[in-house]
Design a protein around this motif. Sequence first.
Motif, PDB file in Angstrom:
ATOM      1  N   ALA A  36     -37.744  10.395  -3.857  1.00  0.00           N
ATOM      2  CA  ALA A  36     -37.437  11.360  -4.921  1.00  0.00           C
ATOM      3  C   ALA A  36     -38.725  11.904  -5.527  1.00  0.00           C
ATOM      4  O   ALA A  36     -38.843  13.108  -5.777  1.00  0.00           O
ATOM      5  CB  ALA A  36     -36.570  10.700  -5.992  1.00  0.00           C
ATOM      6  N   SER A  66     -40.387  14.264  -3.109  1.00  0.00           N
ATOM      7  CA  SER A  66     -39.683  15.543  -3.060  1.00  0.00           C
ATOM      8  C   SER A  66     -40.008  16.394  -4.284  1.00  0.00           C
ATOM      9  O   SER A  66     -40.272  17.595  -4.174  1.00  0.00           O
ATOM     10  CB  SER A  66     -38.183  15.263  -2.984  1.00  0.00           C
ATOM     11  N   TRP A  67     -39.998  15.768  -5.463  1.00  0.00           N
ATOM     12  CA  TRP A  67     -40.313  16.496  -6.697  1.00  0.00           C
ATOM     13  C   TRP A  67     -41.725  17.053  -6.654  1.00  0.00           C
ATOM     14  O   TRP A  67     -41.985  18.201  -7.015  1.00  0.00           O
ATOM     15  CB  TRP A  67     -40.133  15.542  -7.883  1.00  0.00           C
ATOM     16  N   ARG A 115     -41.937  20.129  -4.542  1.00  0.00           N
ATOM     17  CA  ARG A 115     -41.446  21.340  -5.200  1.00  0.00           C
ATOM     18  C   ARG A 115     -42.448  21.875  -6.198  1.00  0.00           C
ATOM     19  O   ARG A 115     -42.702  23.072  -6.291  1.00  0.00           O
ATOM     20  CB  ARG A 115     -40.133  21.051  -5.935  1.00  0.00           C
ATOM     21  N   HIS A 122     -32.123  19.516  -5.148  1.00  0.00           N
ATOM     22  CA  HIS A 122     -33.263  20.356  -4.773  1.00  0.00           C
ATOM     23  C   HIS A 122     -34.579  19.694  -5.177  1.00  0.00           C
ATOM     24  O   HIS A 122     -35.540  19.687  -4.407  1.00  0.00           O
ATOM     25  CB  HIS A 122     -33.134  21.730  -5.436  1.00  0.00           C
ATOM     26  N   SER A 123     -34.620  19.130  -6.373  1.00  0.00           N
ATOM     27  CA  SER A 123     -35.884  18.551  -6.830  1.00  0.00           C
ATOM     28  C   SER A 123     -36.163  17.192  -6.201  1.00  0.00           C
ATOM     29  O   SER A 123     -37.294  16.894  -5.856  1.00  0.00           O
ATOM     30  CB  SER A 123     -35.858  18.370  -8.346  1.00  0.00           C
ATOM     31  N   TYR A 124     -35.136  16.360  -6.099  1.00  0.00           N
ATOM     32  CA  TYR A 124     -35.373  14.961  -5.772  1.00  0.00           C
ATOM     33  C   TYR A 124     -34.778  14.523  -4.449  1.00  0.00           C
ATOM     34  O   TYR A 124     -34.864  13.357  -4.094  1.00  0.00           O
ATOM     35  CB  TYR A 124     -34.793  14.057  -6.882  1.00  0.00           C
ATOM     36  N   SER A 125     -34.217  15.438  -3.687  1.00  0.00           N
ATOM     37  CA  SER A 125     -33.732  15.104  -2.347  1.00  0.00           C
ATOM     38  C   SER A 125     -32.765  13.952  -2.376  1.00  0.00           C
ATOM     39  O   SER A 125     -32.844  13.086  -1.505  1.00  0.00           O
ATOM     40  CB  SER A 125     -34.892  14.632  -1.488  1.00  0.00           C
ATOM     41  N   PRO A 177     -27.644  10.160 -10.174  1.00  0.00           N
ATOM     42  CA  PRO A 177     -26.880   8.980 -10.607  1.00  0.00           C
ATOM     43  C   PRO A 177     -25.742   9.431 -11.514  1.00  0.00           C
ATOM     44  O   PRO A 177     -25.946  10.226 -12.436  1.00  0.00           O
ATOM     45  CB  PRO A 177     -27.906   8.156 -11.388  1.00  0.00           C
ATOM     46  N   ASN A 189     -24.000   8.062 -13.906  1.00  0.00           N
ATOM     47  CA  ASN A 189     -24.009   7.836 -15.354  1.00  0.00           C
ATOM     48  C   ASN A 189     -24.989   8.759 -16.055  1.00  0.00           C
ATOM     49  O   ASN A 189     -24.785   9.122 -17.215  1.00  0.00           O
ATOM     50  CB  ASN A 189     -24.283   6.364 -15.681  1.00  0.00           C
ATOM     51  N   ARG A 190     -26.049   9.197 -15.382  1.00  0.00           N
ATOM     52  CA  ARG A 190     -26.985  10.132 -16.013  1.00  0.00           C
ATOM     53  C   ARG A 190     -26.339  11.499 -16.204  1.00  0.00           C
ATOM     54  O   ARG A 190     -26.485  12.138 -17.242  1.00  0.00           O
ATOM     55  CB  ARG A 190     -28.254  10.286 -15.178  1.00  0.00           C
ATOM     56  N   ASN A 201     -25.561  13.355 -19.787  1.00  0.00           N
ATOM     57  CA  ASN A 201     -25.976  14.727 -20.110  1.00  0.00           C
ATOM     58  C   ASN A 201     -24.797  15.573 -20.540  1.00  0.00           C
ATOM     59  O   ASN A 201     -24.888  16.379 -21.469  1.00  0.00           O
ATOM     60  CB  ASN A 201     -26.635  15.378 -18.891  1.00  0.00           C
ATOM     61  N   ASP A 254     -25.721   4.549  -5.826  1.00  0.00           N
ATOM     62  CA  ASP A 254     -26.425   3.291  -5.562  1.00  0.00           C
ATOM     63  C   ASP A 254     -25.929   2.145  -6.434  1.00  0.00           C
ATOM     64  O   ASP A 254     -25.998   0.988  -6.037  1.00  0.00           O
ATOM     65  CB  ASP A 254     -27.921   3.477  -5.828  1.00  0.00           C
TER      66      ASP A 254
END
Lengths: 268, 277
Positions: A136, A139-140, A143, B96-99, B103, B105-106, B110, B138
């Motif tokens: 993660a 990847s960040w 970007r 897109h950001s973290y591939s 999660p 619960n996050r 939000n 997970d």
Amino acid sequence: MLNNYNSMAQPLWQNGPTPGAFYNFTGGQQQTQKLPKELTAAGPFGTKRSTSSITTGSSVLGIRYDGGVMIAADTLVSYGSLARYQNILRVFPINNNIILGGGGDFADIQSIKRTIDQKMIEDQCYADGITMKPKALSSWLTRVLYNRRSRMNPLYIDVVVGGIEQDGTPYLANVDLRGRAYEDYVVATGFARHLALPLVRERKPKDREFTAEEASELIRKCMEVLYYRDTRNMAQYTVGVCNASGTTIDGPCKVSENWTFAATIKGY
Amino acid sequence: MFRNQYDNDTTVWSPQGRLFQVEYAMEAVKQGAATVGLKSKDYAVLIALCRASETETMQPKIMPVDMHMGISISGLTADARLICQYMRTECLSYRHSYSGIIPVNRLVTNLGNKMQATTQRYDRRPYGVGILVAGYDDAGSHLYQVMPSAVVLNCKAMAIGSRSQSARTYLERHMDSFENCSMDDLICHGIKAIRGSLGYEENPSLAINVAIVGANLPFKALGDEENHKYLEMAKAIDNPEKVADEAPPSDDDLLGQGPSAPTDGEDADTIASTEDM
């Protein structure tokens, strides 16, 4: 103040002509582009786009083995050809399952590391037991770096990201200033890309991963070769290790230098 | 619940410390058709009573959000679509950001924060929809209930909507067996739970729809054939015990479920929550 810079000064007028720039007399549609965040912060020297690196870290080498990853980098940050700062840690523990090795412009490394540390603090504030995984983060980072490059103002860095994924598999990747990223069992930046990559690839057993001892020995050997051959390296280095029991930074270790062979070189 | 002088604005407290507009928004949830959610160690299931029709194929009650998450709603469908769109955008942005998958619960946290903003501004109103979020990531299987009051509850099983009290009673009775249930048994439990919310007679215009997500199983709303299969399965289990279980609900149930004015903004009808958020 530096250069008579007055940080409290207001501009003389708003939305009016700027000397040296085109002024839109007819008004109407907004012609001017909004500047990205990194170029709007006022400072005593102004802010400009740049593609040059000032203080640089040299090679970083990462090796993946069966139990985790190792990332090694020497402790030198050069100022051009001057070996300016000789005791700098360039391998960082990010959290319990990620380590990061930074090469390239060191100010940019410190800047991006600060942002990454803020992300880790955010994770802690959530207090839900969820921590960032290496893939993660990688990847960040890709970007962010790609975006900066596309705005013609890159962070001039070449980093190695490594760690342990959720299911225990080791992860190792290299992300560069243009936002190009790739994963492999061995990655390197700078001169190590030319000198260390072939060395490690040659010794990779075909059907299995490296063991911890093999990885450690390879790192020692590669750091030695890099010290002899790369003029922007020095003989002291640190090794970050990330495995199932967490992250540690070992070092600083010294390359066992032996210059006695120099006497055998003809014409020396 | 009677009209009073403190219920014109979300930003007005009553002398008893109640926000009437928020409570009225909770009433909107009770107008919608019932929906049930329950989870086991490896799966989370959503059952909804949808308005069946030969002509339309849209299922506005159950909405997939991502491969690992979906929601089922009760209340204003228009508000629900907006919330669903927000959740989908967050999931995509995270991918897109973290591939990876966000999660559960996050995202739900939000969403709760976003919904809270609407309960504290003079120019906004609370969202008039309650949603059940089912997901698998997970950390295992998840089931969350999000209400117009912006209360987010982590649940083992939950039912919301009109006449959902009997469903909640059923779930509470069988709760302990859910953890190690097989997928089929879990779905059958959900169907039997929601049967109570159908009312006295079988209502031909309401159809039971099932959706499931779990380990190695991306979120999917089951098609007509599979729905039918599970309905038959649930009926077959039912029949031997039919005499004992299927007593008609008491008169009180027709008017709603439990007290219609929960205190403290907390949903007094909540059961089986594992933690308060």
